[in-house]
Design a protein around this motif. Structure first.
Motif, mmCIF file in Angstrom:
data_model
loop_
_atom_site.group_PDB
_atom_site.id
_atom_site.type_symbol
_atom_site.label_atom_id
_atom_site.label_comp_id
_atom_site.label_asym_id
_atom_site.label_seq_id
_atom_site.Cartn_x
_atom_site.Cartn_y
_atom_site.Cartn_z
ATOM 1 N N ARG A 115 0.882 -1.168 0.000
ATOM 2 C CA ARG A 115 0.000 0.000 0.000
ATOM 3 C C ARG A 115 0.920 1.219 0.000
ATOM 4 O O ARG A 115 1.804 1.327 0.863
ATOM 5 C CB ARG A 115 -0.886 0.021 1.245
ATOM 6 N N TRP A 116 0.746 2.119 -0.945
ATOM 7 C CA TRP A 116 1.661 3.260 -1.028
ATOM 8 C C TRP A 116 0.910 4.579 -1.099
ATOM 9 O O TRP A 116 -0.202 4.651 -1.612
ATOM 10 C CB TRP A 116 2.602 3.121 -2.224
ATOM 11 N N PHE A 117 1.564 5.607 -0.547
ATOM 12 C CA PHE A 117 1.011 6.961 -0.584
ATOM 13 C C PHE A 117 2.168 7.944 -0.708
ATOM 14 O O PHE A 117 3.137 7.891 0.052
ATOM 15 C CB PHE A 117 0.201 7.260 0.679
ATOM 16 N N LEU A 118 2.064 8.836 -1.692
ATOM 17 C CA LEU A 118 3.095 9.829 -1.964
ATOM 18 C C LEU A 118 2.447 11.208 -1.976
ATOM 19 O O LEU A 118 1.369 11.373 -2.544
ATOM 20 C CB LEU A 118 3.746 9.572 -3.324
ATOM 21 N N SER A 119 3.113 12.187 -1.368
ATOM 22 C CA SER A 119 2.505 13.514 -1.309
ATOM 23 C C SER A 119 3.559 14.616 -1.227
ATOM 24 O O SER A 119 4.624 14.425 -0.636
ATOM 25 C CB SER A 119 1.579 13.613 -0.092
ATOM 26 N N ILE A 120 3.224 15.766 -1.819
ATOM 27 C CA ILE A 120 4.053 16.960 -1.660
ATOM 28 C C ILE A 120 3.282 18.030 -0.889
ATOM 29 O O ILE A 120 3.697 19.187 -0.837
ATOM 30 C CB ILE A 120 4.521 17.512 -3.021
ATOM 31 N N ASN A 121 2.168 17.646 -0.293
ATOM 32 C CA ASN A 121 1.315 18.545 0.477
ATOM 33 C C ASN A 121 1.786 18.567 1.933
ATOM 34 O O ASN A 121 1.747 17.553 2.623
ATOM 35 C CB ASN A 121 -0.144 18.070 0.388
ATOM 36 N N ALA A 122 2.220 19.726 2.407
ATOM 37 C CA ALA A 122 2.751 19.857 3.771
ATOM 38 C C ALA A 122 1.729 19.446 4.824
ATOM 39 O O ALA A 122 2.092 18.977 5.910
ATOM 40 C CB ALA A 122 3.214 21.292 4.019
ATOM 41 N N ASN A 123 0.436 19.587 4.524
ATOM 42 C CA ASN A 123 -0.611 19.248 5.493
ATOM 43 C C ASN A 123 -0.714 17.752 5.750
ATOM 44 O O ASN A 123 -1.348 17.331 6.730
ATOM 45 C CB ASN A 123 -1.969 19.777 5.013
ATOM 46 N N HIS A 124 -0.116 16.946 4.887
ATOM 47 C CA HIS A 124 -0.165 15.497 5.073
ATOM 48 C C HIS A 124 0.945 14.986 5.991
ATOM 49 O O HIS A 124 0.908 13.844 6.432
ATOM 50 C CB HIS A 124 -0.065 14.788 3.709
ATOM 51 N N ILE A 125 1.935 15.819 6.266
ATOM 52 C CA ILE A 125 3.068 15.415 7.096
ATOM 53 C C ILE A 125 2.653 15.419 8.564
ATOM 54 O O ILE A 125 2.060 16.390 9.038
ATOM 55 C CB ILE A 125 4.275 16.356 6.886
ATOM 56 N N PRO A 126 2.945 14.338 9.312
ATOM 57 C CA PRO A 126 2.603 14.300 10.739
ATOM 58 C C PRO A 126 3.187 15.502 11.486
ATOM 59 O O PRO A 126 4.269 15.985 11.143
ATOM 60 C CB PRO A 126 3.239 12.988 11.223
ATOM 61 N N GLN A 127 2.476 15.961 12.515
ATOM 62 C CA GLN A 127 2.870 17.168 13.242
ATOM 63 C C GLN A 127 4.301 17.117 13.742
ATOM 64 O O GLN A 127 5.047 18.096 13.656
ATOM 65 C CB GLN A 127 1.912 17.376 14.429
ATOM 66 N N GLU A 128 4.725 15.963 14.248
ATOM 67 C CA GLU A 128 6.071 15.856 14.818
ATOM 68 C C GLU A 128 7.180 15.916 13.780
ATOM 69 O O GLU A 128 8.364 16.033 14.119
ATOM 70 C CB GLU A 128 6.200 14.572 15.651
ATOM 71 N N PHE A 129 6.823 15.844 12.503
ATOM 72 C CA PHE A 129 7.817 15.913 11.433
ATOM 73 C C PHE A 129 7.696 17.190 10.597
ATOM 74 O O PHE A 129 8.379 17.346 9.598
ATOM 75 C CB PHE A 129 7.692 14.693 10.502
ATOM 76 N N GLN A 130 6.834 18.111 11.048
ATOM 77 C CA GLN A 130 6.596 19.334 10.274
ATOM 78 C C GLN A 130 7.862 20.169 10.111
ATOM 79 O O GLN A 130 8.076 20.770 9.056
ATOM 80 C CB GLN A 130 5.497 20.173 10.944
ATOM 81 N N ASP A 131 8.709 20.209 11.131
ATOM 82 C CA ASP A 131 9.936 21.005 11.052
ATOM 83 C C ASP A 131 10.881 20.479 9.978
ATOM 84 O O ASP A 131 11.559 21.245 9.302
ATOM 85 C CB ASP A 131 10.664 21.029 12.406
#
Length: 316
Positions: A227-243
């Motif tokens: 199962r794969w998911f690819l994204s360039i949308n910053a809103n999809h990144i978990p909060q702890e990895f936002q930095d």
């Protein structure tokens, strides 16, 4: 010392190629990019001849040939849709081509390049550096050992790659699917290649969602269900990895594989292998090129079947 040329020296990935050329004790004699913001050359090869027009670069390469000073290799870091043309240019000039991924956008392009490769006597090499990552090599060895004991084993894998890109992305060639191949090609091709390298040939593929900023789907390999998911949308990144603005995860049978580090010198390792005649050629790239072509030309089926959990967020 081998003479190199480079096409696309102003691009994002070019510095890794410049470093690899220098680290292997070779020299860059000429470079091409339509943009002239290439001060990076001063850090590596300030004496390299630089061109902003392909026609003048072509003439220069031809002049070097006539003077018996031909370049041995041309490194190709240009936009994806130009790879095929620039590889052909290298081969026609008797130079080996070292091309960034994706090698080409369509599988039939490989057939054409194979013919020109035979005619020219030069070779085409593809940068597939994840195959050289120590953690990936270790994983492949582990999987091969387990498959010896259980040849019918199928691994369950969840692949997630989220990397933030700004508005510029959609204005650039990367945002044009006809030029980049879309998200699955731009940021996913090396992951698909790596998984096939470890778990075998593709058997089945479906796409659940396909949007300009994200894609999700299901890929079945000989020994894996992915199962794969690819994204360039910053809103999809978990909060702890936002930095960090990037989140990369591969979970195999509920165990996460860590390979965030160790990328620094993989281009140099790739170049060393290529110069030793041990690089990855046209046929090594065929499977991943077929996968990205199929994904790009598949109609999404929506949230049915075994889909990645982030597909639901991608549709919000």
């Amino acid at each position: 010392m081998i003479s190199f040329g480079i096409i696309g020296v102003g691009g994002y990935v070019a510095p890794r190629h410049l470093k690899a050329i220098k680290d292997t004790n070779n020299t860059l004699v000429c470079a091409l990019d339509p943009k002239d913001s290439v001060g990076i050359l001063d850090s590596y090869f300030p004496n390299a001849d630089f061109f902003t027009e392909f026609e003048r670069f072509d003439r220069h390469i031809n002049k070097l040939r006539r003077k018996k000073e031909s370049v041995g290799y041309i490194s190709i870091c240009s936009p994806n849709y130009l790879h095929d043309s620039h590889i052909r240019f290298a081969l026609r000039n008797g130079a080996n081509a070292i091309c960034e991924k994706p090698l080409v956008l369509n599988p039939w392009n490989i057939d054409g390049l194979s013919e020109i490769q035979k005619e020219s006597g030069a070779k085409v090499w593809n940068i597939l550096q994840l195959r050289l990552h120590p953690s990936i090599i270790k994983l492949k060895e582990q999987v091969q050992k387990e498959l010896q004991d259980n040849p019918s084993k199928i691994y369950d894998i969840t692949l997630t790659y989220l990397t933030s890109r700004g508005k510029w992305y959609f204005v650039s060639w990367k945002g044009d699917e006809s030029k980049s191949g879309g998200i699955a090609t731009n940021i996913g091709v090396h992951f698909f290649d790596m998984l096939c390298f470890i778990f075998g040939a593709p058997q089945k593929s479906s796409v659940h969602i396909s949007k300009p900023d994200c894609m999700g789907g299901y890929l079945e390999l000989k020994h894996a269900r992915i199962r794969w998911f690819l994204s360039i949308n910053a809103n999809h990144i978990p909060q702890e990895f936002q930095d960090k603005k990037t989140y990369r995860s591969i979970i195999i049978d509920h165990q996460e594989i860590e390979f965030s580090d160790g990328f620094t010198d993989l281009h140099t390792t790739s170049y060393k292998n290529i110069l030793d005649g041990k690089g990855f050629g046209l046929e090594d790239a065929r499977t991943c090129v077929q996968i990205i072509h199929d994904i790009r030309n598949t109609t999404p089926i929506g949230l049915v079947g075994d889909y990645h959990p982030l597909c639901q967020k991608g549709l919000e």
